[in-house]
Design an enzyme around this catalytic site. Structure first.
Site, PDB file in Angstrom:
ATOM      1  N   GLY A 237       9.209 -49.007  50.808  1.00  0.00           N
ATOM      2  CA  GLY A 237       8.703 -50.338  50.394  1.00  0.00           C
ATOM      3  C   GLY A 237       8.364 -50.295  49.119  1.00  0.00           C
ATOM      4  O   GLY A 237       8.264 -49.336  48.336  1.00  0.00           O
TER       5      GLY A 237
ATOM      6  N   CYS B 178       8.444 -42.319  52.359  1.00  0.00           N
ATOM      7  CA  CYS B 178       8.137 -42.946  50.962  1.00  0.00           C
ATOM      8  C   CYS B 178       6.818 -43.537  51.052  1.00  0.00           C
ATOM      9  O   CYS B 178       5.785 -43.129  51.123  1.00  0.00           O
ATOM     10  CB  CYS B 178       9.176 -43.607  50.509  1.00  0.00           C
ATOM     11  N   TYR B 179       6.796 -45.084  50.965  1.00  0.00           N
ATOM     12  CA  TYR B 179       5.829 -45.667  50.957  1.00  0.00           C
ATOM     13  C   TYR B 179       4.877 -45.451  52.324  1.00  0.00           C
ATOM     14  O   TYR B 179       3.665 -45.408  52.372  1.00  0.00           O
ATOM     15  CB  TYR B 179       6.141 -47.122  50.736  1.00  0.00           C
TER      16      TYR B 179
ATOM     17  N   HIS C  73      13.935 -40.156  51.188  1.00  0.00           N
ATOM     18  CA  HIS C  73      14.523 -40.898  51.963  1.00  0.00           C
ATOM     19  C   HIS C  73      15.534 -40.033  52.960  1.00  0.00           C
ATOM     20  O   HIS C  73      16.683 -39.888  52.414  1.00  0.00           O
ATOM     21  CB  HIS C  73      15.324 -41.943  51.583  1.00  0.00           C
TER      22      HIS C  73
ATOM     23  N   GLU D  93      17.119 -41.012  55.632  1.00  0.00           N
ATOM     24  CA  GLU D  93      18.180 -41.903  56.352  1.00  0.00           C
ATOM     25  C   GLU D  93      19.405 -42.384  55.301  1.00  0.00           C
ATOM     26  O   GLU D  93      20.481 -42.744  55.904  1.00  0.00           O
ATOM     27  CB  GLU D  93      17.459 -43.484  56.426  1.00  0.00           C
TER      28      GLU D  93
ATOM     29  N   ASP E 204      30.880 -62.505  67.603  1.00  0.00           N
ATOM     30  CA  ASP E 204      29.357 -62.647  67.796  1.00  0.00           C
ATOM     31  C   ASP E 204      29.156 -63.852  69.231  1.00  0.00           C
ATOM     32  O   ASP E 204      28.542 -63.430  70.052  1.00  0.00           O
ATOM     33  CB  ASP E 204      28.677 -63.029  66.724  1.00  0.00           C
TER      34      ASP E 204
ATOM     35  N   LYS F 266      26.840 -55.720  63.278  1.00  0.00           N
ATOM     36  CA  LYS F 266      28.225 -56.179  63.460  1.00  0.00           C
ATOM     37  C   LYS F 266      29.117 -55.257  64.374  1.00  0.00           C
ATOM     38  O   LYS F 266      29.707 -55.398  65.479  1.00  0.00           O
ATOM     39  CB  LYS F 266      29.134 -56.591  62.463  1.00  0.00           C
TER      40      LYS F 266
END
Length: 509
Positions: free
Chosen positions: A51, A78-79, A165, A167, A223, A365
């Site tokens: 964050g 991280c945060y 990070h 990810e 969708d 999506k």
């Protein structure tokens, strides 16, 4: 499932994607979630996201620190790491030197989170604060040149903290680290698939709707079509789909969808011509946010008017996706920014008489396309490019008139025809035309013209959270431009948008 706590990171959705790629379900919640709510969810693990805040700042986001006493594995990123350290008695301070970008991580102590990870590996850093003192019972696992405590763990509990990070793609072995957390530490199973999601969604819809009926605004996009099929599987003929011709559709859209949706999917569909209502409401409106909100309100008005004709219609189905919510609603009233409102998220009136069913609201999506294939949606619909709810209204910059709509429809039809013929349609996330509120001088038939400028937008993306402009061949662009200028009366200049997201958005409005 894995619970992801949203501290406002730009990478929250990426964390979710990485978890789901391992066939593990995850849910993103704000840090205001209560301890009781967490226990009811019964997560196998908790990930605290990064964050933009500093833990020592007033008003910085915090979750109940009792999560560390629940005997549930927790990974702070991280945060999220800094919150964990601070909450358990460590010390976090502003770094003497910020650390952004690539860094070399040196693993100093063996740990399950680093199983099969090289002792020295690259990682992606993005922080201005650093942990200078660990809480009691924590050990340093790894460091970088600028961060002596780049990774840490509790000696007894399953509490892990990473300053970098894992990810992002810039941490090459980050996927392995997250895999280790999910399966070696949290003991998750590879059981979340589109098949299981479809089964669960049908059951949830049945439990929500019970014996009542539902209506759904069917646009013809993947969708709303997937949503329609899911609800239809759950409640059958008690779903009535409403296709609203709002006067803002592409060329021959309603005619095509009557055949494709009504006959092939065997859905109960009512076609409503409400073009005049929408166009009258949009007269002289140029602000894009106002356009979106007007269209959202009109949609609901039409739905509610149609619902009066349907016995026991108490629910409104919508194909809301996770990126819609992220871009429209601040995650916890904190640093997450509202980029734009979506007609199915930010434009609903408070006194709406219908309850919402949004079975896709936690999906991206590409996951919706997988789900569509799983439940039998025709390939033509599964791979249809996204079309915005407000339609051509947000692809006409400035005032909307029937004349300008006619010009854009013809130009857009030429563009899509050539994109499909070239084989690029499935390769692109979106390709569309935008009519600008500008005119330019041209020469046609040895005569001076002063006509409209049309912009072409084509992007590649995986989930619309980020996008790159598509490097279409010059020959293809030239053919599209030539056809539009020659075949569409009112356009004498075509330009190509080469902006990526960020900083631009995909749509112009």
């Amino acid at each position: 499932m894995i619970l992801i706590i949203d501290f406002g990171s730009q990478y929250n959705q990426l964390i979710a994607r990485r978890v789901r790629e391992n066939h593990v379900f995850c849910q993103i919640e704000p840090p205001t979630i209560s301890l009781d709510a967490i226990q009811r969810l019964s997560p196998e693990g908790i990930i605290l996201s990064g964050g933009p805040s500093s833990i020592y700042e007033k008003g910085s986001p915090k979750i109940d620190p009792q999560i560390f006493q629940l005997d549930i594995p927790v990974l702070g990123i991280c945060y999220g790491m800094q919150f964990m350290m601070d909450a358990l008695g460590g010390v976090v301070r502003q770094s003497n030197r910020r650390e952004y970008g690539q860094a070399w991580l040196t693993i100093k102590r063996e740990s399950r989170i680093f199983t099969d990870v090289a002792k020295k590996t690259q990682c992606w850093m993005s922080h201005g604060d650093t942990v200078v003192k660990l809480p009691e019972n924590f050990n340093v696992l790894a460091s970088t040149e600028n961060s002596p405590i780049a990774a840490a763990r509790h000696t007894v509990k399953n509490l892990y903290a990473l300053q970098f990070h894992p990810e992002v793609a810039h941490t090459p072995e980050g996927g392995r680290m997250l895999h280790n957390f999910l399966f070696d530490i949290c003991k998750c199973s590879h059981t979340w698939t589109m098949e299981s999601f479809a089964q669960d969604a049908v059951v949830q819809i049945q439990q929500t709707v019970k014996e009542k009926s539902a209506i759904l605004g069917l646009s013809g996009g993947v969708d709303s079509s997937v949503t329609a099929l899911l609800i239809n599987k759950a409640i059958g003929c008690r779903l009535t789909c409403i296709f609203v011709d709002n006067g803002l559709l592409r060329k021959n859209e309603a005619t095509k969808l009557k055949t494709l949706l009504g006959r092939r999917l065997n859905l109960e569909i009512r076609f409503v011509d409400a073009a005049d209502k929408f166009l009258n409401a949009l007269a002289d409106v140029t602000d894009p946010e106002e356009k979106r909100k007007i269209i959202g309100r009109k949609f609901i008005e039409v739905f509610e008017a149609e619902a009066l004709k349907i016995k026991d219609a108490h629910f409104l189905g919508q194909g809301t996706l996770y990126p819609d919510i992220i871009e429209s609603v601040s995650a916890f009233g904190g640093p997450t920014s509202v980029i734009k409102s979506h007609h199915n998220v930010g434009g609903l009136p408070e006194n709406m008489k219908l309850e919402l069913i949004e079975p896709l609201k936690m999906l991206f999506k590409d996951e919706v396309r997988q789900l569509g294939e799983e439940i039998g949606l025709p390939d033509e619909l599964v791979w249809r490019q996204p079309f915005p709810g407000p339609g051509l209204a947000i692809r006409i910059i400035g005032a909307i008139t029937k004349g300008r709509l006619a010009i854009l429809r013809e130009a857009d039809d030429v563009l899509l025809e050539e994109i499909k013929k070239s084989g690029y349609y499935k390769k692109l996330w979106q390709s569309f035309a935008v009519l600008l509120p500008l005119k330019s001088v041209g020469v046609m038939g040895d005569k001076r013209t002063y006509e409209n400028i049309l912009a072409i937008r084509a992007v590649t993306s995986k989930d619309a959270m980020t996008a790159d402009w598509a490097h279409l061949p010059y020959k293809l662009l030239g053919k599209i431009s030539n056809r539009i200028i020659n075949e569409v009366k009112g356009i004498n200049r075509v330009v190509y948008d080469i902006s990526s997201k960020p900083p631009a958005t995909i749509e112009w409005e």
